[in-house]
Motif scaffolding. Structure first.
Motif, PDB file in Angstrom:
ATOM      1  N   PHE A  93      -3.673   3.698  13.400  1.00 31.44           N
ATOM      2  CA  PHE A  93      -4.101   4.727  12.452  1.00 31.44           C
ATOM      3  C   PHE A  93      -5.042   4.165  11.389  1.00 31.44           C
ATOM      4  CE2 PHE A  93       0.126   3.172  11.225  1.00 31.44           C
ATOM      5  CZ  PHE A  93      -0.085   2.734   9.924  1.00 31.44           C
ATOM      6  N   LEU A  94      -5.023   2.845  11.196  1.00 30.35           N
ATOM      7  CA  LEU A  94      -5.942   2.236  10.234  1.00 30.35           C
ATOM      8  C   LEU A  94      -7.384   2.291  10.726  1.00 30.35           C
ATOM      9  CD1 LEU A  94      -3.871  -0.932   9.211  1.00 30.35           C
ATOM     10  CD2 LEU A  94      -4.232   1.135   7.854  1.00 30.35           C
ATOM     11  N   ASP A  95      -7.556   2.345  12.057  1.00 26.42           N
ATOM     12  CA  ASP A  95      -8.903   2.391  12.621  1.00 26.42           C
ATOM     13  C   ASP A  95      -9.589   3.723  12.355  1.00 26.42           C
ATOM     14  OD1 ASP A  95      -8.582  -0.183  13.681  1.00 26.42           O
ATOM     15  OD2 ASP A  95      -7.671   0.592  15.520  1.00 26.42           O
ATOM     16  N   GLU A  96      -8.830   4.710  11.966  1.00 30.83           N
ATOM     17  CA  GLU A  96      -9.388   6.038  11.692  1.00 30.83           C
ATOM     18  C   GLU A  96      -9.999   6.121  10.291  1.00 30.83           C
ATOM     19  OE1 GLU A  96      -6.153   8.730  12.198  1.00 30.83           O
ATOM     20  OE2 GLU A  96      -5.717   8.080  14.256  1.00 30.83           O
ATOM     21  N   VAL A 129       0.830  -1.205   0.000  1.00 32.63           N
ATOM     22  CA  VAL A 129       0.000   0.000   0.000  1.00 32.63           C
ATOM     23  C   VAL A 129       0.865   1.256   0.000  1.00 32.63           C
ATOM     24  CG1 VAL A 129      -1.624   1.359   1.380  1.00 32.63           C
ATOM     25  CG2 VAL A 129      -2.005  -1.090   1.064  1.00 32.63           C
ATOM     26  N   ARG A 130       1.883   1.291   0.876  1.00 35.75           N
ATOM     27  CA  ARG A 130       2.762   2.469   0.915  1.00 35.75           C
ATOM     28  C   ARG A 130       3.425   2.680  -0.441  1.00 35.75           C
ATOM     29  NH1 ARG A 130       8.417   3.816   4.297  1.00 35.75           N
ATOM     30  NH2 ARG A 130       9.071   5.348   2.737  1.00 35.75           N
ATOM     31  N   THR A 131       3.945   1.620  -1.011  1.00 37.58           N
ATOM     32  CA  THR A 131       4.641   1.722  -2.296  1.00 37.58           C
ATOM     33  C   THR A 131       3.705   2.243  -3.381  1.00 37.58           C
ATOM     34  OG1 THR A 131       6.105  -0.114  -1.678  1.00 37.58           O
ATOM     35  CG2 THR A 131       5.946   0.428  -4.023  1.00 37.58           C
ATOM     36  N   ALA A 132       2.494   1.694  -3.438  1.00 38.01           N
ATOM     37  CA  ALA A 132       1.521   2.103  -4.456  1.00 38.01           C
ATOM     38  C   ALA A 132       1.119   3.567  -4.283  1.00 38.01           C
ATOM     39  CB  ALA A 132       0.287   1.204  -4.395  1.00 38.01           C
ATOM     40  N   VAL A 187      -7.728  11.510   2.770  1.00 44.38           N
ATOM     41  CA  VAL A 187      -7.619  10.320   3.622  1.00 44.38           C
ATOM     42  C   VAL A 187      -6.372   9.509   3.281  1.00 44.38           C
ATOM     43  CG1 VAL A 187      -8.685   8.108   4.232  1.00 44.38           C
ATOM     44  CG2 VAL A 187     -10.102  10.159   4.036  1.00 44.38           C
ATOM     45  N   LEU A 188      -6.140   9.306   1.986  1.00 45.04           N
ATOM     46  CA  LEU A 188      -4.997   8.491   1.572  1.00 45.04           C
ATOM     47  C   LEU A 188      -3.674   9.210   1.787  1.00 45.04           C
ATOM     48  CD1 LEU A 188      -6.329   6.722  -1.657  1.00 45.04           C
ATOM     49  CD2 LEU A 188      -6.286   5.896   0.707  1.00 45.04           C
ATOM     50  N   GLN A 189      -3.684  10.515   1.695  1.00 43.29           N
ATOM     51  CA  GLN A 189      -2.462  11.281   1.969  1.00 43.29           C
ATOM     52  C   GLN A 189      -2.065  11.132   3.437  1.00 43.29           C
ATOM     53  OE1 GLN A 189       0.381  12.511   0.769  1.00 43.29           O
ATOM     54  NE2 GLN A 189      -0.516  14.210  -0.388  1.00 43.29           N
ATOM     55  N   LYS A 190      -3.049  11.181   4.318  1.00 44.72           N
ATOM     56  CA  LYS A 190      -2.772  11.001   5.743  1.00 44.72           C
ATOM     57  C   LYS A 190      -2.316   9.572   6.021  1.00 44.72           C
ATOM     58  CE  LYS A 190      -4.777  11.583  10.347  1.00 44.72           C
ATOM     59  NZ  LYS A 190      -6.006  11.951  11.129  1.00 44.72           N
ATOM     60  N   LEU A 191      -2.949   8.611   5.352  1.00 43.76           N
ATOM     61  CA  LEU A 191      -2.539   7.210   5.501  1.00 43.76           C
ATOM     62  C   LEU A 191      -1.084   7.049   5.077  1.00 43.76           C
ATOM     63  CD1 LEU A 191      -2.931   4.161   5.907  1.00 43.76           C
ATOM     64  CD2 LEU A 191      -3.934   4.075   3.603  1.00 43.76           C
ATOM     65  N   LEU A 192      -0.722   7.648   3.963  1.00 46.50           N
ATOM     66  CA  LEU A 192       0.650   7.540   3.466  1.00 46.50           C
ATOM     67  C   LEU A 192       1.649   8.130   4.464  1.00 46.50           C
ATOM     68  CD1 LEU A 192       2.747   6.837   1.340  1.00 46.50           C
ATOM     69  CD2 LEU A 192       2.192   8.979   0.164  1.00 46.50           C
TER      70      LEU A 192
END
Length: 216
Positions: free
Chosen positions: A155-158, A35-38, A67-72
């Motif tokens: 952080f995934l729970d967010e 996921v991080r790489t993608a 959302v994905l920027q924060k996940l990254l």
């Protein structure tokens, strides 16, 4: 889990890596490496074409982007990417002192590879369509579908994965290409990837004999 200090890493790939001790949790780590790489590749391409303004004008796209920027950002802090694994393999070929680290990372490499190979086989070298939706789907399939624990990565729970998927489902008709519904296609691919990861068993090479034992 183990917090691996910065100077223990081959490079400065992430600042506060969370390294699981159990193989079942390494599978989750491998998924997050993918996921991080993608996401890094995806946001890198967006930066090249200066797509920020266009995204901000689309409410759904802006929500997904945020959302994905924060996940990254969280992943870059706690999870390595594939570049780390590639560097580790390359450097271990010339630096014997880090071969033990490579061996320690072997399950992670294997778990990552079976998912990456699934994507490669599916697209056969062609452009990966909607990579962010694929990321969302494999995370949802693993965490919600397979009910895998996120206690190591709170952080995934967010993240509301169902809401994220809903942003794409709302515009399903826009994602038809060559008479194929790409949304359905990605759902199927993500399911296959998770099944591969779920069923794969890493086996330690028990036939290896240490030099010390061999001398006795």
């Amino acid at each position: 889990m183990t917090m691996i200090p910065r100077n223990y890493l081959v490079n400065d790939n992430c600042s506060e890596r969370i390294k699981p001790n159990l193989l079942r949790d390494v599978k989750t780590e491998a998924l997050l490496v993918l996921v991080r790489t993608a996401l890094e590749r995806y946001f890198g391409e967006l930066d090249k074409v200066n797509a920020q303004t266009t995204i901000e004008q689309d409410e759904n796209a802006a929500y997904v982007y945020e959302v994905l920027q924060k996940l990254l950002e969280n992943l870059q802090k706690h999870v390595v990417n594939v570049d780390y694994l590639i560097n580790l393999v390359n450097q271990s070929n010339t630096r014997p002192e880090i071969r033990s680290l490579r061996k320690m990372e072997e399950p992670l490499m294997n778990y990552y590879d079976i998912m990456a190979q699934q994507v490669k086989n599916h697209y056969k070298g062609q452009f990966v369509y909607l990579p962010v939706f694929l990321v969302i789907c494999i995370l949802a399939e693993w965490i919600l579908g397979e009910e895998k624990s996120t206690h190591m990565y709170p952080f995934l729970d967010e993240i509301d994965f169902l809401e994220l998927m809903g942003k794409f489902e709302e515009n399903r008709e826009s994602f038809f290409q060559d008479d194929t519904c790409r949304i359905s296609e990605i759902h199927e691919l993500s399911f296959k990837m998770i099944q591969k990861l779920k069923s794969y068993k890493y086996e330690v090479n028990k036939r290896r004999v240490s030099k010390t034992r061999k001398k006795k």
